[in-house]
Every structure is written in C-alpha cells, then in structure tokens.
Write a protein that holds these residues in place. Structure first.
Motif, PDB file in Angstrom:
ATOM      1  N   LEU A 161     -86.813 -65.986 -29.424  1.00  0.00           N
ATOM      2  CA  LEU A 161     -85.382 -66.029 -29.722  1.00  0.00           C
ATOM      3  C   LEU A 161     -85.203 -66.869 -30.975  1.00  0.00           C
ATOM      4  N   ALA A 162     -84.595 -66.290 -32.011  1.00  0.00           N
ATOM      5  CA  ALA A 162     -84.435 -67.000 -33.271  1.00  0.00           C
ATOM      6  C   ALA A 162     -83.393 -66.289 -34.129  1.00  0.00           C
ATOM      7  N   PRO A 163     -82.804 -66.992 -35.105  1.00  0.00           N
ATOM      8  CA  PRO A 163     -81.835 -66.342 -36.000  1.00  0.00           C
ATOM      9  C   PRO A 163     -82.484 -65.406 -37.005  1.00  0.00           C
ATOM     10  N   ASP A 164     -83.778 -65.598 -37.251  1.00  0.00           N
ATOM     11  CA  ASP A 164     -84.517 -64.721 -38.163  1.00  0.00           C
ATOM     12  C   ASP A 164     -85.980 -64.714 -37.739  1.00  0.00           C
ATOM     13  N   PHE A 165     -86.713 -63.725 -38.235  1.00  0.00           N
ATOM     14  CA  PHE A 165     -88.107 -63.614 -37.837  1.00  0.00           C
ATOM     15  C   PHE A 165     -88.989 -64.411 -38.798  1.00  0.00           C
ATOM     16  N   PRO A 166     -89.875 -65.284 -38.271  1.00  0.00           N
ATOM     17  CA  PRO A 166     -90.745 -66.084 -39.135  1.00  0.00           C
ATOM     18  C   PRO A 166     -91.917 -65.243 -39.660  1.00  0.00           C
ATOM     19  N   VAL A 167     -91.663 -64.489 -40.710  1.00  0.00           N
ATOM     20  CA  VAL A 167     -92.658 -63.517 -41.176  1.00  0.00           C
ATOM     21  C   VAL A 167     -93.971 -64.169 -41.581  1.00  0.00           C
ATOM     22  N   GLU A 168     -93.905 -65.430 -42.000  1.00  0.00           N
ATOM     23  CA  GLU A 168     -95.128 -66.105 -42.430  1.00  0.00           C
ATOM     24  C   GLU A 168     -96.088 -66.335 -41.266  1.00  0.00           C
ATOM     25  N   PHE A 169     -95.584 -66.246 -40.037  1.00  0.00           N
ATOM     26  CA  PHE A 169     -96.422 -66.444 -38.856  1.00  0.00           C
ATOM     27  C   PHE A 169     -96.686 -65.143 -38.110  1.00  0.00           C
ATOM     28  N   PHE A 170     -96.348 -64.018 -38.721  1.00  0.00           N
ATOM     29  CA  PHE A 170     -96.453 -62.745 -38.008  1.00  0.00           C
ATOM     30  C   PHE A 170     -97.875 -62.486 -37.504  1.00  0.00           C
ATOM     31  N   ASP A 171     -98.872 -62.795 -38.313  1.00  0.00           N
ATOM     32  CA  ASP A 171    -100.260 -62.521 -37.918  1.00  0.00           C
ATOM     33  C   ASP A 171    -100.716 -63.378 -36.738  1.00  0.00           C
ATOM     34  N   LYS A 172     -99.979 -64.428 -36.430  1.00  0.00           N
ATOM     35  CA  LYS A 172    -100.342 -65.290 -35.296  1.00  0.00           C
ATOM     36  C   LYS A 172     -99.659 -64.855 -33.993  1.00  0.00           C
ATOM     37  N   THR A 173     -98.755 -63.877 -34.078  1.00  0.00           N
ATOM     38  CA  THR A 173     -97.997 -63.468 -32.885  1.00  0.00           C
ATOM     39  C   THR A 173     -98.812 -62.477 -32.058  1.00  0.00           C
ATOM     40  N   ARG A 174     -99.882 -62.948 -31.459  1.00  0.00           N
ATOM     41  CA  ARG A 174    -100.830 -62.069 -30.764  1.00  0.00           C
ATOM     42  C   ARG A 174    -100.237 -61.459 -29.502  1.00  0.00           C
ATOM     43  N   ARG A 175     -99.358 -62.196 -28.819  1.00  0.00           N
ATOM     44  CA  ARG A 175     -98.815 -61.716 -27.534  1.00  0.00           C
ATOM     45  C   ARG A 175     -97.380 -61.226 -27.633  1.00  0.00           C
ATOM     46  N   LEU A 176     -96.760 -61.433 -28.764  1.00  0.00           N
ATOM     47  CA  LEU A 176     -95.321 -61.178 -28.872  1.00  0.00           C
ATOM     48  C   LEU A 176     -94.996 -59.711 -28.637  1.00  0.00           C
ATOM     49  N   ARG A 177     -94.023 -59.475 -27.745  1.00  0.00           N
ATOM     50  CA  ARG A 177     -93.604 -58.117 -27.411  1.00  0.00           C
ATOM     51  C   ARG A 177     -92.136 -57.869 -27.735  1.00  0.00           C
ATOM     52  N   TRP A 178     -91.359 -58.954 -27.866  1.00  0.00           N
ATOM     53  CA  TRP A 178     -89.916 -58.761 -28.056  1.00  0.00           C
ATOM     54  C   TRP A 178     -89.343 -59.926 -28.856  1.00  0.00           C
ATOM     55  N   PHE A 179     -88.567 -59.587 -29.881  1.00  0.00           N
ATOM     56  CA  PHE A 179     -87.856 -60.570 -30.691  1.00  0.00           C
ATOM     57  C   PHE A 179     -86.360 -60.359 -30.508  1.00  0.00           C
ATOM     58  N   GLN A 180     -85.684 -61.366 -29.947  1.00  0.00           N
ATOM     59  CA  GLN A 180     -84.225 -61.337 -29.814  1.00  0.00           C
ATOM     60  C   GLN A 180     -83.634 -62.149 -30.953  1.00  0.00           C
ATOM     61  N   CYS A 181     -82.978 -61.457 -31.866  1.00  0.00           N
ATOM     62  CA  CYS A 181     -82.337 -62.131 -32.996  1.00  0.00           C
ATOM     63  C   CYS A 181     -80.970 -62.642 -32.562  1.00  0.00           C
ATOM     64  N   THR A 182     -80.621 -63.856 -32.978  1.00  0.00           N
ATOM     65  CA  THR A 182     -79.329 -64.424 -32.608  1.00  0.00           C
ATOM     66  C   THR A 182     -78.235 -64.062 -33.604  1.00  0.00           C
ATOM     67  N   ASN A 183     -78.548 -63.196 -34.546  1.00  0.00           N
ATOM     68  CA  ASN A 183     -77.570 -62.650 -35.486  1.00  0.00           C
ATOM     69  C   ASN A 183     -77.452 -61.149 -35.280  1.00  0.00           C
ATOM     70  N   ALA A 184     -76.448 -60.558 -35.936  1.00  0.00           N
ATOM     71  CA  ALA A 184     -76.350 -59.095 -35.933  1.00  0.00           C
ATOM     72  C   ALA A 184     -77.311 -58.509 -36.959  1.00  0.00           C
ATOM     73  N   GLY A 185     -77.415 -59.148 -38.119  1.00  0.00           N
ATOM     74  CA  GLY A 185     -78.312 -58.673 -39.174  1.00  0.00           C
ATOM     75  C   GLY A 185     -79.747 -59.091 -38.907  1.00  0.00           C
ATOM     76  N   VAL A 186     -80.664 -58.149 -39.042  1.00  0.00           N
ATOM     77  CA  VAL A 186     -82.086 -58.436 -38.813  1.00  0.00           C
ATOM     78  C   VAL A 186     -82.890 -58.186 -40.090  1.00  0.00           C
ATOM     79  N   ASP A 187     -82.277 -58.436 -41.246  1.00  0.00           N
ATOM     80  CA  ASP A 187     -82.948 -58.169 -42.523  1.00  0.00           C
ATOM     81  C   ASP A 187     -84.196 -59.023 -42.714  1.00  0.00           C
TER      82      ASP A 187
END
Length: 331
Positions: free
Chosen positions: A64-90
């Motif tokens: 759960l976050a306002p934006d996706f931490p793209v710099e850590f994407f390669d470390k998200t080995r188990r991540l299945r779902w990202f809930q953005c706390t904004n409407a925009g997911v740019d």
C-alpha cells in the motif's frame, strides 16, 4: 477495464502469517493499527524511509503506497498486489511492461465530488476575476463590473472518467452547456451534451469557455496541452488543470498567459512539485494556483482504508478486487 474486477489467483493466496502487508504511506501507523485489529493473521510492516523499504520490500505480498517504488521493483520477489492510495498510477509507467501478473488497484471514486467542488468554485472565481477583487480590496478601491451567467457558457471536460463525469454533472447543474472527450464514445455520459473522441480535442478547445483537464497521466496525454492547443482556445477562455502537471507544457502555458492568448488559468498540479520558488506562475495576475489539494478531503485516509480493507478481505478470500487498473492503458 474502467470498472473491471480481477480474481486473485489461488496460488497467490495464504491466510497464515506468510501473508505480509507492507505500508508506505504518511498514515501507515494508523493503517497498521486498524489492519492488525481486522486481520490478526497477517504480518504488517511499515516502511517510513528508503532504508526500511529496502529491508522489507522483498517480504511483501501486498504493498500500500501513494506511488510504486520502481527503484526496488527487482526486489519485489513475492509481491502480488499493489494498492495505490491515489487515483493516478502513473508511477508504474516506467515498469509496466515488466509487471507480469502483478495486480494494480487504485482509489478512484473517492475524489470526484470534492474535485467537482473545487472546479466549480474555481470557475466562478476566474469568471468574476476574484484575484482582481482581492487586489482592489487590499488597496481599498471600489470598482464594479458585470459578467454573463455561467449558464450562458460552455464547459469542456477533457477526460470523462469518474472525476471528469462528476465535474460535468456539476457544470450541468449550473445550467452550462457541457461537452467532453473520452476514449470510448459509444455510451452517452449523463449531463454531457456532446462527447468527442480524443482526436476531437481541437474542436472541444475551440467551443469551450472553460477547459478542464481530468485525464490520467499516460504517454498519450504527456504535454497534451501546449502552444498549438492554447492558440485554439478562445482569448476569453480559462484552462483548469486537476489532472497531472505533465499534461500541460508549463513553459508554453506561461507564454500564453503572459501574451493574453487565453484569459487565465487555475492550476492544482505542476510539472515539478512543490513548484520552484522562481517560477513566474507564483505572481501571474491571471492565474490561481493551489498546492495539489483539489482531491484532498478531510477524511481521505478513512476513504482509502475503506477501499483497501475491503480489497484485502477479497484478496484473502480469492474474490474479485475493486478498482483494478488496466496496466497497458495506465488507468
């Protein structure tokens, strides 16, 4: 996929302590207390800085976050779902081709009425030139002037999603002629007199007294409004941006405002935020600017948590999630 739901694959589910929710938000502490009460079987972690995010992100099944931490994407080995706390997911745009089965949801639907309040109030202020009234008040000057009723004017809404549709309804309630544009024009939008496809933007600009930008930030909307589009607008028209700063070529808008190409603007979003202190926008007499607050309700966190907790229950029960984003489209 505007209202689509998606069923979480059974292979992603677990209801034991292995399911880890990572919170990276200013309200993370409050969310954490509520989550532990509602979902005691989960492990809840908070990331308050880059260091803790780096330590925890590999453990997370849910973020759960306002934006996706793209710099850590390669470390998200188990991540299945990202809930953005904004409407925009740019924030996902740089990695959207690599996201595979990662589910993205947002909180669309909680902003529309408040942003419509903001827009209709801003339109009235621009129309009556309230900044000038306030300058005259500070000088103790008494200068009357008259304007046409809003009901005689045309509102053009660029982007008729949940926010744009709410703005359109509010404009229609003021008696305005309302036109708008959206990607899918096959179905009418309540309160909108005429709907244009994206390639009809030029005609919408030419017909409108107020142009409101309510589009998502995707590659197709980057610098959607620039010098050429501003010159299509009426010299008496106003531009209102409640989308993202990148949708407008800021330097070209500054030129247009300085030259009187359009009458004025209301900006809630900017190319860089906070706005640089040396930007000429700060002191322009035909501009009203606000610090990205149009959708910031006083119960925003509670609204976000309502969506997230409902989705989390659905996630654990292998049911469709709300507000799933079409990653290819970016909204």
């Amino acid at each position: 996929m505007g209202n689509m739901e998606m069923v979480v694959k059974s292979s992603t589910l677990s209801v034991d302590d292995a399911v880890t929710v990572l919170l990276r938000d200013s309200a993370a502490d409050d969310y954490s207390v509520s989550l532990r009460k509602q979902f005691p079987q989960l492990r809840v972690l908070c990331a308050k800085d880059a260091g803790s995010l780096h330590r925890h992100v590999a453990k997370a099944d849910v973020l759960l976050a306002p934006d996706f931490p793209v710099e850590f994407f390669d470390k998200t080995r188990r991540l299945r779902w990202f809930q953005c706390t904004n409407a925009g997911v740019d924030s996902i745009l740089p990695i959207r081709d690599r996201m595979n089965d990662l589910i993205i949801t947002n909180v669309r639907g909680i902003h529309g009425e408040l942003i419509a309040d903001f827009v209709i109030g801003g339109m009235s202020m621009l129309h009556w030139d309230f900044p000038r009234f306030m300058r005259e008040q500070s000088r103790k000057e008494w200068h009357g002037r008259s304007v046409a009723p809003l009901a005689e004017l045309t509102l053009g809404v660029v982007g008729l999603g949940s926010i744009g549709a709410a703005i359109a309804r509010r404009g229609k309630s003021a008696g305005m002629t309302v036109i708008g544009s959206k990607r899918d024009v096959t179905e009418p939008i309540p309160g909108v007199d005429r709907v244009f496809p994206p390639n009809g933007l030029a005609e919408l600009l030419e017909l409108s007294d107020f142009v409101v930008l309510a589009v998502p930030h995707v590659p197709e909307t980057e610098r959607l409004i620039g010098r050429e589009q501003l010159r299509l607008m009426r010299r008496t028209a106003f531009l209102i941006n409640v989308a993202r700063g990148a949708v407008v070529a800021e330097s070209e808008l500054i030129e247009a405002l300085q030259a009187g190409i359009i009458a004025g603007a209301l900006l809630d979003v900017f190319e860089r935020e906070p706005l640089s202190v040396d930007s000429p926008l700060w002191t322009m007499p035909n501009l009203i600017m606000t610090p990205h607050v149009a959708g910031w309700s006083n119960d925003y966190n509670a609204r976000v948590f309502d969506i997230f907790s409902d989705n989390l229950r659905r996630f654990l029960e292998n049911k469709p999630l709300r507000n799933v984003v079409d990653v290819k489209r970016g909204y």
